[in-house]
Design an enzyme around this catalytic site. Structure first.
Site, mmCIF file in Angstrom:
data_model
loop_
_atom_site.group_PDB
_atom_site.id
_atom_site.type_symbol
_atom_site.label_atom_id
_atom_site.label_comp_id
_atom_site.label_asym_id
_atom_site.label_seq_id
_atom_site.Cartn_x
_atom_site.Cartn_y
_atom_site.Cartn_z
ATOM 1 N N GLY A 7 0.785 -1.208 0.120
ATOM 2 C CA GLY A 7 0.062 0.110 -0.130
ATOM 3 C C GLY A 7 0.852 1.209 -0.112
ATOM 4 O O GLY A 7 1.903 1.214 0.365
ATOM 5 N N GLY A 10 2.304 5.891 3.963
ATOM 6 C CA GLY A 10 1.311 6.447 5.139
ATOM 7 C C GLY A 10 0.120 5.585 5.430
ATOM 8 O O GLY A 10 -0.829 5.856 6.237
ATOM 9 N N VAL A 11 -0.025 4.321 4.914
ATOM 10 C CA VAL A 11 -1.326 3.396 4.981
ATOM 11 C C VAL A 11 -1.250 2.815 6.156
ATOM 12 O O VAL A 11 -2.285 2.209 6.588
ATOM 13 C CB VAL A 11 -1.732 2.626 3.982
ATOM 14 C CG1 VAL A 11 -0.474 1.577 3.813
ATOM 15 C CG2 VAL A 11 -2.844 2.156 4.028
ATOM 16 N N GLY A 12 0.018 2.538 6.933
ATOM 17 C CA GLY A 12 0.055 1.920 8.291
ATOM 18 C C GLY A 12 0.644 0.497 8.271
ATOM 19 O O GLY A 12 0.327 -0.132 9.039
ATOM 20 N N THR A 15 2.989 -0.457 11.400
ATOM 21 C CA THR A 15 2.421 -0.960 12.419
ATOM 22 C C THR A 15 1.542 -2.029 12.428
ATOM 23 O O THR A 15 1.852 -2.841 13.313
ATOM 24 C CB THR A 15 1.285 0.437 12.679
ATOM 25 O OG1 THR A 15 2.109 1.665 12.814
ATOM 26 C CG2 THR A 15 0.568 -0.027 14.075
ATOM 27 N N GLU A 31 10.666 -2.792 6.001
ATOM 28 C CA GLU A 31 11.028 -1.678 4.920
ATOM 29 C C GLU A 31 12.311 -1.234 5.041
ATOM 30 O O GLU A 31 12.380 -0.604 5.918
ATOM 31 C CB GLU A 31 9.877 -0.972 4.491
ATOM 32 C CG GLU A 31 10.232 -0.321 3.367
ATOM 33 C CD GLU A 31 9.146 0.423 2.564
ATOM 34 O OE1 GLU A 31 9.215 0.866 1.554
ATOM 35 O OE2 GLU A 31 8.194 1.204 3.383
ATOM 36 N N ASP A 77 7.212 -6.055 4.904
ATOM 37 C CA ASP A 77 6.655 -4.737 5.020
ATOM 38 C C ASP A 77 6.917 -4.216 3.629
ATOM 39 O O ASP A 77 7.823 -3.619 3.434
ATOM 40 C CB ASP A 77 7.163 -3.973 6.204
ATOM 41 C CG ASP A 77 6.639 -2.477 6.262
ATOM 42 O OD1 ASP A 77 6.056 -2.196 5.298
ATOM 43 O OD2 ASP A 77 6.997 -1.964 7.347
ATOM 44 N N ARG A 78 5.872 -4.354 2.700
ATOM 45 C CA ARG A 78 6.190 -4.021 1.072
ATOM 46 C C ARG A 78 7.041 -5.030 0.724
ATOM 47 O O ARG A 78 8.023 -5.532 1.217
ATOM 48 C CB ARG A 78 6.595 -2.431 0.965
ATOM 49 C CG ARG A 78 6.451 -2.011 -0.485
ATOM 50 C CD ARG A 78 6.830 -0.833 -0.681
ATOM 51 N NE ARG A 78 5.692 0.141 -0.445
ATOM 52 C CZ ARG A 78 5.789 1.216 0.363
ATOM 53 N NH1 ARG A 78 6.963 1.661 1.100
ATOM 54 N NH2 ARG A 78 4.614 1.787 0.457
ATOM 55 N N ASP A 83 8.287 -2.141 -6.195
ATOM 56 C CA ASP A 83 9.183 -1.276 -6.339
ATOM 57 C C ASP A 83 9.117 -0.410 -7.811
ATOM 58 O O ASP A 83 9.311 0.677 -8.002
ATOM 59 C CB ASP A 83 10.761 -2.023 -6.638
ATOM 60 C CG ASP A 83 11.493 -1.914 -4.939
ATOM 61 O OD1 ASP A 83 10.503 -2.073 -4.077
ATOM 62 O OD2 ASP A 83 12.529 -1.872 -5.038
#
Length: 200
Positions: A7, A10-12, A15, A31, A77-78, A83
């Site tokens: 995402g 800033g999508v979270g 967390t 990340e 996390d991503r 990319d």
């Protein structure tokens, strides 16, 4: 099981990744922001640092994938699949030239993806796409207060969010997506939704 949190910035994701990893006792591949030597320079001067930034991220994520081969349960996390979304934004905003763009894509397709990503040991079992409006993403970016992100134009975040949606629509029948509207849900609610999906 290999899970990807994807995402827009800033999508979270961070967390939610941490909370999910605690619940499932999974290893988390965070990340590589803290170790990125180009991040602040990139946000200050994207045209000069865009290509270096993206090559660093590609290298860092490739290392993560190799490290994950022998892990049974991992949360990313991503992922490296995302990319090119950032490269597309850089190209659209003329912050990466045609030559660098082509070099990046040739390397990505013929070296990273073909030889590494689709190893069955690291292919994702679930890609959780957290959707959020650009306005909410910017609000959360401002709330977390990273100095390097404060001066980024809203047009960058808007285009990035649009490119994320394009990426999802293009790949929704090829990859194991689970879409969550993250606009009005808190991290705990999102984690519970993911856990329900996994247990089905």
């Amino acid at each position: 099981m290999k899970i990807v949190l994807s995402g827009v910035v800033g999508v979270g994701k961070s967390t939610i990744s941490e909370k999910l990893a605690q619940k499932l006792n999974f290893k988390i591949m965070q990340e590589p922001v803290a170790t990125n030597p180009y991040l602040d320079d990139f946000y200050a001067n994207p045209k000069d640092f865009a290509f270096k930034m993206q090559i660093f991220m590609l290298m860092a994520r490739s290392k993560q994938l190799k490290a994950a081969i022998n892990e049974k349960n991992v949360i990313f996390d991503r992922s490296i699949l995302e990319d090119p979304i950032f490269v597309e934004v850089l190209k659209a905003q003329n912050n990466i030239n045609d030559v660098d763009y082509q070099v990046y894509y040739d390397f990505y397709q013929h070296v990273v993806i073909s030889s590494l990503y689709f190893d069955p040991k690291i292919k994702p079992d679930l890609i959780i796409y957290l959707k959020v409006t650009t306005e909410n993403a910017i609000k959360r970016i401002n709330q977390r207060g990273r100095e390097s992100e404060k001066h980024v134009s809203p047009s960058y975040w808007k285009l990035l969010n649009e490119k994320y949606e394009d990426w999802y629509l293009k790949n929704r029948n090829k990859l194991p997506f689970f879409v969550i509207d993250a606009n009005s849900k808190n991290p705990d609610e999102i984690v519970n939704e993911i856990l329900k999906k996994i247990k089905k």
